[in-house]
Design a protein around this motif. Structure first.
Motif, short mmCIF file in Angstrom:
data_model
loop_
_atom_site.label_atom_id
_atom_site.label_comp_id
_atom_site.label_asym_id
_atom_site.label_seq_id
_atom_site.Cartn_x
_atom_site.Cartn_y
_atom_site.Cartn_z
N ALA A 1 1.07 4.00 -2.89
CA ALA A 1 0.73 5.39 -2.57
C ALA A 1 1.78 6.36 -3.14
N VAL B 1 0.84 -1.20 0.00
CA VAL B 1 0.00 0.00 0.00
C VAL B 1 0.88 1.26 0.00
N LYS B 2 1.92 1.24 0.82
CA LYS B 2 2.82 2.41 0.91
C LYS B 2 3.52 2.66 -0.42
N ALA C 1 -6.04 0.25 -4.12
CA ALA C 1 -4.92 -0.67 -3.92
C ALA C 1 -5.35 -1.86 -3.07
N LEU C 2 -6.07 -1.60 -2.00
CA LEU C 2 -6.49 -2.69 -1.11
C LEU C 2 -7.41 -3.67 -1.81
N ASN D 1 -4.76 5.33 -5.13
CA ASN D 1 -5.70 5.45 -4.02
C ASN D 1 -5.61 4.19 -3.14
N GLU D 2 -5.60 4.38 -1.82
CA GLU D 2 -5.46 3.26 -0.89
C GLU D 2 -6.60 2.24 -1.02
#
Length: 157
Positions: free
Chosen positions: A40, A36-37, A49-50, A45-46
């Motif tokens: 980013a 995620v980092k 991504a998730l 967008n988190e």
């Protein structure tokens, strides 16, 4: 603006995210937090991504358990003690129970490792004076060993 990433994510965006995650995991294991980092940093967008990461998890292509175990093995081979290892894993959102399980799986001898780390850096000879002893103990503490492991390494048994 709604956070429904399913409807706002275009196919090219999805392909870019999948390619990025695939490249990361091809090199080594990564934690979800680490992926995620890194995404980013590429302005992904988190939530988006998730969503894609969860697909990798379901397919068992990404696993925080495998990441934790690989991190334990890597840290032990680099002479990192349990205190520092636990702190590093917690920075990657790895739970204490998962960390304990990974450590149990690898089952390192922390006392022998502390002794080996001390001997590699300072040799077999006992410290000449109090100042040298303190310096060696601080080094082992920085490496993440607990006091009992440091005492064992300093006694040279």
């Amino acid at each position: 603006m709604p956070c429904d990433s399913q409807s706002t994510m275009s196919d090219p965006d999805r392909k870019i995210i999948i390619d990025a995650i695939t490249r990361m995991l091809a090199r080594r294991e990564h934690s979800v937090a680490e992926i995620v980092k890194k995404l980013a940093q590429k302005e992904v967008n988190e939530a988006t991504a998730l969503q894609v990461i969860s697909e990798f998890c379901e397919a068992n292509l990404q696993s925080d358990e495998r990441y934790a175990e690989a991190k334990v093995r890597s840290s032990v081979s680099r002479g990192i003690g349990p205190r520092r290892l636990k702190a590093e894993l917690s920075q990657h959102d790895i739970s204490e129970s998962m960390t304990a399980q990974a450590i149990e799986e690898v089952n390192p001898d922390w006392y022998a490792l502390a002794l080996a780390v001390r001997e590699k850096k300072y040799g077999l000879a006992e410290p000449e004076d109090f100042k040298q002893r303190q310096k060696q103990m601080q080094f082992l503490q920085y490496r993440g060993f607990y006091q009992s492991q440091i005492q064992y390494a300093m006694s040279g048994d």
